[in-house]
Enzyme design. Structure first.
Site, PDB file in Angstrom:
ATOM      1  N   ASP A 174      16.186  10.573  -5.241  1.00  0.00           N
ATOM      2  CA  ASP A 174      16.982   9.409  -5.630  1.00  0.00           C
ATOM      3  C   ASP A 174      18.463   9.701  -5.446  1.00  0.00           C
ATOM      4  O   ASP A 174      18.985  10.668  -6.015  1.00  0.00           O
ATOM      5  CB  ASP A 174      16.734   9.069  -7.107  1.00  0.00           C
ATOM      6  N   TYR A 224      27.216   8.117  -5.581  1.00  0.00           N
ATOM      7  CA  TYR A 224      27.137   9.520  -6.017  1.00  0.00           C
ATOM      8  C   TYR A 224      27.950  10.447  -5.092  1.00  0.00           C
ATOM      9  O   TYR A 224      28.158  11.611  -5.425  1.00  0.00           O
ATOM     10  CB  TYR A 224      25.678  10.015  -6.090  1.00  0.00           C
ATOM     11  N   LYS A 263      21.291   3.335  -3.110  1.00  0.00           N
ATOM     12  CA  LYS A 263      21.705   2.126  -3.839  1.00  0.00           C
ATOM     13  C   LYS A 263      23.016   1.564  -3.302  1.00  0.00           C
ATOM     14  O   LYS A 263      23.920   2.329  -2.929  1.00  0.00           O
ATOM     15  CB  LYS A 263      21.866   2.445  -5.338  1.00  0.00           C
ATOM     16  N   HIS A 281      22.662  -1.553  -7.254  1.00  0.00           N
ATOM     17  CA  HIS A 281      22.882  -0.538  -8.290  1.00  0.00           C
ATOM     18  C   HIS A 281      23.144  -1.166  -9.674  1.00  0.00           C
ATOM     19  O   HIS A 281      22.606  -0.703 -10.678  1.00  0.00           O
ATOM     20  CB  HIS A 281      24.064   0.358  -7.868  1.00  0.00           C
ATOM     21  N   LEU A 309      13.483  13.572  -7.706  1.00  0.00           N
ATOM     22  CA  LEU A 309      14.688  14.342  -8.042  1.00  0.00           C
ATOM     23  C   LEU A 309      15.875  13.397  -8.158  1.00  0.00           C
ATOM     24  O   LEU A 309      16.231  12.724  -7.190  1.00  0.00           O
ATOM     25  CB  LEU A 309      14.968  15.384  -6.944  1.00  0.00           C
ATOM     26  N   GLY A 310      16.499  13.349  -9.338  1.00  0.00           N
ATOM     27  CA  GLY A 310      17.741  12.595  -9.507  1.00  0.00           C
ATOM     28  C   GLY A 310      18.911  13.419  -8.996  1.00  0.00           C
ATOM     29  O   GLY A 310      18.878  14.652  -9.071  1.00  0.00           O
ATOM     30  N   GLY A 333       0.798  -1.229   0.000  1.00  0.00           N
ATOM     31  CA  GLY A 333       0.000   0.000   0.000  1.00  0.00           C
ATOM     32  C   GLY A 333       0.824   1.269   0.000  1.00  0.00           C
ATOM     33  O   GLY A 333       0.290   2.362  -0.235  1.00  0.00           O
TER      34      GLY A 333
HETATM   35  N1  LIG Z   1      20.577   3.404 -11.511  1.00  0.00           N
HETATM   36  C1  LIG Z   1      21.497   3.862 -12.323  1.00  0.00           C
HETATM   37  O1  LIG Z   1      22.437   3.168 -12.725  1.00  0.00           O
HETATM   38  C2  LIG Z   1      21.392   5.296 -12.768  1.00  0.00           C
HETATM   39  C3  LIG Z   1      22.142   5.734 -13.878  1.00  0.00           C
HETATM   40  C4  LIG Z   1      21.981   7.060 -14.298  1.00  0.00           C
HETATM   41  C5  LIG Z   1      21.140   7.907 -13.610  1.00  0.00           C
HETATM   42  N2  LIG Z   1      20.451   7.451 -12.495  1.00  0.00           N
HETATM   43  C6  LIG Z   1      19.532   8.354 -11.736  1.00  0.00           C
HETATM   44  O2  LIG Z   1      18.712   9.063 -12.678  1.00  0.00           O
HETATM   45  C7  LIG Z   1      18.884  10.470 -12.483  1.00  0.00           C
HETATM   46  C8  LIG Z   1      18.667  11.233 -13.777  1.00  0.00           C
HETATM   47  O3  LIG Z   1      19.546  10.824 -14.799  1.00  0.00           O
HETATM   48  P1  LIG Z   1      20.827  11.665 -15.262  1.00  0.00           P
HETATM   49  O4  LIG Z   1      21.403  12.387 -14.100  1.00  0.00           O
HETATM   50  O5  LIG Z   1      21.702  10.683 -15.969  1.00  0.00           O
HETATM   51  O6  LIG Z   1      20.340  12.697 -16.345  1.00  0.00           O
HETATM   52  P2  LIG Z   1      18.982  13.420 -16.820  1.00  0.00           P
HETATM   53  O7  LIG Z   1      18.069  13.630 -15.686  1.00  0.00           O
HETATM   54  O8  LIG Z   1      18.500  12.682 -18.014  1.00  0.00           O
HETATM   55  O9  LIG Z   1      19.575  14.803 -17.347  1.00  0.00           O
HETATM   56  C9  LIG Z   1      20.215  15.716 -16.507  1.00  0.00           C
HETATM   57  C10 LIG Z   1      20.582  16.941 -17.345  1.00  0.00           C
HETATM   58  O10 LIG Z   1      19.390  17.594 -17.787  1.00  0.00           O
HETATM   59  C11 LIG Z   1      19.437  18.963 -17.400  1.00  0.00           C
HETATM   60  N3  LIG Z   1      18.059  19.393 -17.120  1.00  0.00           N
HETATM   61  C12 LIG Z   1      17.247  18.984 -16.108  1.00  0.00           C
HETATM   62  N4  LIG Z   1      16.047  19.564 -16.177  1.00  0.00           N
HETATM   63  C13 LIG Z   1      16.075  20.381 -17.269  1.00  0.00           C
HETATM   64  C14 LIG Z   1      15.151  21.276 -17.852  1.00  0.00           C
HETATM   65  N5  LIG Z   1      13.916  21.413 -17.349  1.00  0.00           N
HETATM   66  N6  LIG Z   1      15.539  21.969 -18.948  1.00  0.00           N
HETATM   67  C15 LIG Z   1      16.765  21.812 -19.471  1.00  0.00           C
HETATM   68  N7  LIG Z   1      17.704  20.977 -18.958  1.00  0.00           N
HETATM   69  C16 LIG Z   1      17.365  20.270 -17.866  1.00  0.00           C
HETATM   70  C17 LIG Z   1      20.325  19.000 -16.187  1.00  0.00           C
HETATM   71  O11 LIG Z   1      20.886  20.277 -16.014  1.00  0.00           O
HETATM   72  P3  LIG Z   1      20.558  21.193 -14.692  1.00  0.00           P
HETATM   73  O12 LIG Z   1      21.113  20.435 -13.513  1.00  0.00           O
HETATM   74  O13 LIG Z   1      21.217  22.483 -14.963  1.00  0.00           O
HETATM   75  O14 LIG Z   1      19.067  21.316 -14.654  1.00  0.00           O
HETATM   76  C18 LIG Z   1      21.371  17.973 -16.568  1.00  0.00           C
HETATM   77  O15 LIG Z   1      22.323  18.538 -17.431  1.00  0.00           O
HETATM   78  C19 LIG Z   1      20.312  10.549 -11.933  1.00  0.00           C
HETATM   79  O16 LIG Z   1      20.605  11.819 -11.409  1.00  0.00           O
HETATM   80  C20 LIG Z   1      20.278   9.422 -10.929  1.00  0.00           C
HETATM   81  O17 LIG Z   1      19.570   9.812  -9.768  1.00  0.00           O
HETATM   82  C21 LIG Z   1      20.553   6.163 -12.093  1.00  0.00           C
END
Ligand SMILES: NC(=O)c1ccc[n+]([C@@H]2O[C@H](COP(=O)([O-])OP(=O)(O)OC[C@H]3O[C@@H](n4cnc5c(N)ncnc54)[C@H](OP(=O)(O)O)[C@@H]3O)[C@@H](O)[C@H]2O)c1
Length: 315
Positions: free
Chosen positions: A43, A48, A77, A110, A17-18, A9
């Site tokens: 997240d 990290y 993770k 992870h 938020l990533g 539930g």
């Molecule tokens: N489990 C895994 O193996 C794994 C792998 C990768 C990622 N993750 C998780 O997923 C999260 C997200 O993925 P990610 O960090 O790879 O990248 P993402 O969220 O796909 O992209 C981040 C990029 O987008 C920009 N951005 C965000 N919002 C925006 C907007 N409204 N307009 C324009 N640009 C924007 C950010 O810049 P600004 O900061 O300037 O907004 C940053 O440069 C990670 O942070 C992490 O928590 C997990």
């Protein structure tokens, strides 16, 4: 805000938020801005290197007395160097200490790859433990114990293929409750999603915006930029939205959570407002055509065939 539900539930906001690549004061402020904007899902991961500052932000916000610990869904993770016997619970306890929490909402394995303890990033084959030395089911049994001991409310995995999930489920006592994987219009993974749904496994999309802030060494030279895709720009214009909002709303329409990373306040607010963007069947059909099975996160950096790790995603 849509939510994903767990079998007991509990619910999780479908936009979180990533925080990968977010460090220091930037991520501290981002977490505060996000909570103020309405986010209730954060997240992070041991890898990290930001759990301590996120913990400071959470403690300061909770101390203000308007948002409480139980209001926020917090995921962390297990890093690849803590899979072996006796290492999972100490690693989780270390994350809790840094985050200044007494439980997590979700703890994920992870990657389906094990390193020797203390190895952040492997440089040579000896840095890996083989699947025989650190069987994933033994890691999972420790995850199950962490849940049974109340250190985390839910347990799951990340970067697991359908094949790896099937193998784990055949041996597990508690089924994984989440698979966090790369997903976006260029990598739609319909069959993995259908399988997860059939097993009642929730799915969270990582890199939903194309992870444009990764280091150049992680990027392919001709990598596509999702912000520039004409179909998405047209849909954004039609919906009075911006492309990142269309990208995030698309996951929510498919029943998945998305965890866009941002440390820019305006982006954090805009991304949360994706919850108000409605996509039509026609929009969804147009986006379905963009699929080309393109991965930003190739996983190649963890492939070491001599140690039993090849073809991480089994494809
Ligand atoms: N489990 C895994 O193996 C794994 C792998 C990768 C990622 N993750 C998780 O997923 C999260 C997200 O993925 P990610 O960090 O790879 O990248 P993402 O969220 O796909 O992209 C981040 C990029 O987008 C920009 N951005 C965000 N919002 C925006 C907007 N409204 N307009 C324009 N640009 C924007 C950010 O810049 P600004 O900061 O300037 O907004 C940053 O440069 C990670 O942070 C992490 O928590 C997990």
């Amino acid at each position: 805000m849509k939510t994903l539900k767990f079998s007991n539930g509990d619910t999780m906001h479908a936009i979180g938020l990533g925080t990968w690549k977010s460090t220091g004061g930037d991520v501290k402020q981002a977490v505060k801005d996000a909570l103020q904007a309405g986010y209730r899902h954060i997240d992070t991961a041991a890898a990290y290197g930001n759990e301590d500052v996120i913990g400071e932000a959470l403690a300061e916000v909770f101390a203000e007395g308007e948002i409480f610990r139980e209001d926020v869904f917090i995921t962390s993770k297990l890093w690849n160097d803590s899979h072996a016997e006796g290492q999972v619970i100490p690693a989780l306890e270390e994350s809790l200490k840094k985050l200044k929490l007494d439980y997590l909402d979700l703890y994920l394995i992870h990657w389906p790859v094990a390193f020797r303890n203390g190895v952040d990033s492997p440089k040579k084959p000896e840095d890996y433990l083989t699947p025989e030395e650190a069987p994933i089911i033994e890691t999972w049994k420790q995850m199950e114990k962490a849940k049974n001991d109340g250190l985390t409310r839910h347990i799951g995995v990340s970067n697991f293929s359908e094949k790896k999930l099937k193998d784990l489920i055949s041996k597990a006592t508690i089924k994984p409750e989440m698979n966090q994987v790369e997903l976006h219009p260029l990598l739609q993974q319909d069959s993995l999603l259908a399988y997860c749904k059939s097993e009642n496994i929730n799915v969270t999309a990582y890199s939903p915006l194309g992870s444009g802030d990764r280091s150049d060494s992680m990027k392919a030279e001709d990598e596509p930029n999702m912000m520039d895709i004409e179909t998405l720009k047209e849909i954004a214009r039609d919906r009075s939205a911006i492309v990142p909002q269309i990208l995030i709303a698309w996951h929510n329409h498919r029943g998945c959570a998305a965890i866009p990373k941002s440390t820019t306040k305006d982006h954090i607010i805009a991304n949360f407002k994706s919850a108000d963007v409605s996509l039509t069947d026609s929009d969804m059909k147009k986006i379905a055509k963009l699929d080309r099975h393109f991965r930003y996160i190739t996983g190649k950096f963890f492939e070491e065939p001599s140690k039993g790790y090849e073809n991480i995603y089994d494809e």
